[in-house]
Scaffold this active site. Sequence first.
Site, PDB file in Angstrom:
ATOM      1  CD  GLU A  36      -2.953  -0.729   1.972  1.00 39.17           C
ATOM      2  OE1 GLU A  36      -4.306  -1.209   2.057  1.00 39.17           O
ATOM      3  OE2 GLU A  36      -2.383  -0.554   3.413  1.00 39.17           O
ATOM      4  CG  ASN A  45      -4.041  -4.037   8.636  1.00 35.99           C
ATOM      5  OD1 ASN A  45      -4.183  -5.209   8.207  1.00 35.99           O
ATOM      6  ND2 ASN A  45      -3.239  -2.985   8.857  1.00 35.99           N
TER       7      ASN A  45
END
Length: 680
Positions: A434, A472
């Site tokens: 990411e 997440n």
Amino acid sequence: MIETHRHGPVLSIQIANPPVNALSEAVRRGIHQAIEAAQKDDGVSAILIHGGGRMFCAGADITEFGKPLAEPGLSTVIDAIEASAKPVVAAIHGSALGGGLEVALGAHYRIATASAKLGLPEVALGLLPGAGGTQRLPRLIGVSAALDMIVSGTPISGSKAQELGLIDRIVAEDDLLEEAVAFAATLKEPRTTGERTVAFEADEFDRFVEHNGRKINGLDAPRACIEAVRAATTLPLAAGQERERALFHELMDGAQSRALRHAFFAERTAAKIDDLPKDVALRPVGKVGVIGAGTMGGGISMNFLSAGIPVTIVEMAQEALDRGTGLIRQNYEATAAKGRMTNAQVEAAMALLTPTLDFDALADCDLVIEAVYENMDVKKEIFARLDGIARPGAILASNTSYLSIDEIAQATTRPQDVLGLHFFSPANIMKLVEVVRGAQTAPDVLATGMSVARKIGKVPVVSGVCFGFIGNRILDPRLEGAMDMLLEGATPEQIDRVSVAFGMPMGPLQMIDLAGVDIGWHRDPTRIESLRDALNAVGRWGQKAGGGFYDYDGKRRPSPSPAANAIIDEYRSRAGITPRAISDKEIMVRTMHVMVNEGAKILSEGIAQRASDIDIVWIYGYGWPRHTGGPMFWAQQTGLSHVVSALERHADRLGDDFSLSPRLVEAARNGLTLDGKQAG
Ligand code: 3H9
């Protein structure tokens, strides 16, 4: 799309359809017409097919899939090549993939460079080679080798292809055209593969299935590939091709192929940043610094070392530094032991590593990645220090999984040079990165972050700043749902089984066990405020401790844990909860549908650029089954209104913090995609 040239009696047909010479309609028509015309031209004694630019051909034009087929179909073209009365030679450089290799299989002779990549990757798109590949390849190289290539989809090199009998000659790239023309000029007769029969042993198919069962379980395409190759052993070419075509169309119309094709394009779209000029100049990254030689820092370093980029790795204490360096070497040596690296490559990678306790050694790095534990104060202190020593223009990255890149950037005088590079564990293996864009991250820093990630073989996805970024943030409601259901009466096995049956490598509780039940634990065994605290208090920290929600044997295989279940029961009764039966459907909603809802929120907040980026994050970072296309694609296919009503039905169990995403509700109501487009 096609360029033809005469070299004496040899007609060369060049595929000229950049960037990958896909076999779009005009290319197919061009080849077909050129082959037909050559039959009538007495001056032509042989035909050569080759690719312009960087490769022979990457196969059928995938963008044409799902649209009505324009004639001539690829099989018609390839059959015409094979039926040519004049010998046809395929000269292969770069890649010959899918339909591209099938064109070469239709040719009578094949020449390639040693490094060329030859493969039938259709299976990765949920398809099978549909233009004769499953019929001609086994006729050339036998059943087992053909099954290996077709079912795995993995390309082989030109040299390997020569060993197998797929390639007649290997030629240096610079001489390819010239030698192929000279070779073609010597040929008198065509040599058709389709007329051959397939030699095979009675148990070859069974042995293959037995050996590959686990990998292909639950997937439509590999099964169809095997069936098509089997047809090659019993049927003449034309009938075999008919069977192949029927199986191909079945797969093409199926949900798995649709999802896998989505994933193919989603991966490539993720590389694009909508509001960034295409021509933004990249910052050079020739030397990388990594702060922290723990599991993450070590894994991150390995990616650069393997790509030939020198790394300076910094630790606070000699012991930790030695342990980290030792682990890197150990990982490389394990890879070498499996034959996937030579010892010389191990040494070459290790020679690029400079372990040091001296923070100032980072002064000449072009990119520094901080990979210490998750604590904002510690990270701020490191970045402030880094600000004092890093050279002007160096990119300063944090590998944080949850914390605000903006707050970290504020600890420096150069927030424009700061971004997040969030790797996934194990960082030397997992493909996702990411790339977190802070409020002030400069365009060239962002573009360089994406480019560097690709250079080290990763799949980068841009994320905005929020707690947990894309991956997440979506994981949180999933884990919360799983923990709540444990308290309400479900067992860990029951919850995880639903995810595994769906195709995930593990369920949410197995995942907590793998990551460590104690992550973020306050380390006070007397303070028990959650189920996790209760497990941690007795040392059930997960796989590494031999037990968490499950018990683990020496090989880290899980089994139901009476001890863990007793702790869950005790915690439940202390909390005054009466256990109830929980259905698999409810588990689905509270571990999967809640992810979709959070994903929709992320989209409306602009954290993810597009729904397909979220799919890529979950496919590459968390093992979401690719053949369902990722959580957002899956939801779209399931029906967003179905997702919304399932969430509404369970709303009273989803906790006080739960709210339905207005974007999700609106898309469901108006028949839109989660990106706000008309659903097709
Ligand atoms: C097939 O052949 C079926 C037949 O058996 C039967 C038919 C009846 N079509 O990946 P890149 C685009 S199925 C259309 O970034 P690289 C790609 O989207 C096919 N477009 O480059 C990208 O576009 P954009 C079997 C395609 O150097 C651009 O080209 N073949 C195709 O990293 C550059 O691609 C395959 O599955 C295509 N076939 O990798 C091979 N391929 O710039 C699929 C690529 O707009 N392709 N594009 O984002 C690959 O594996 C890689 O692209 C390749 C190059 C290795 C070739």
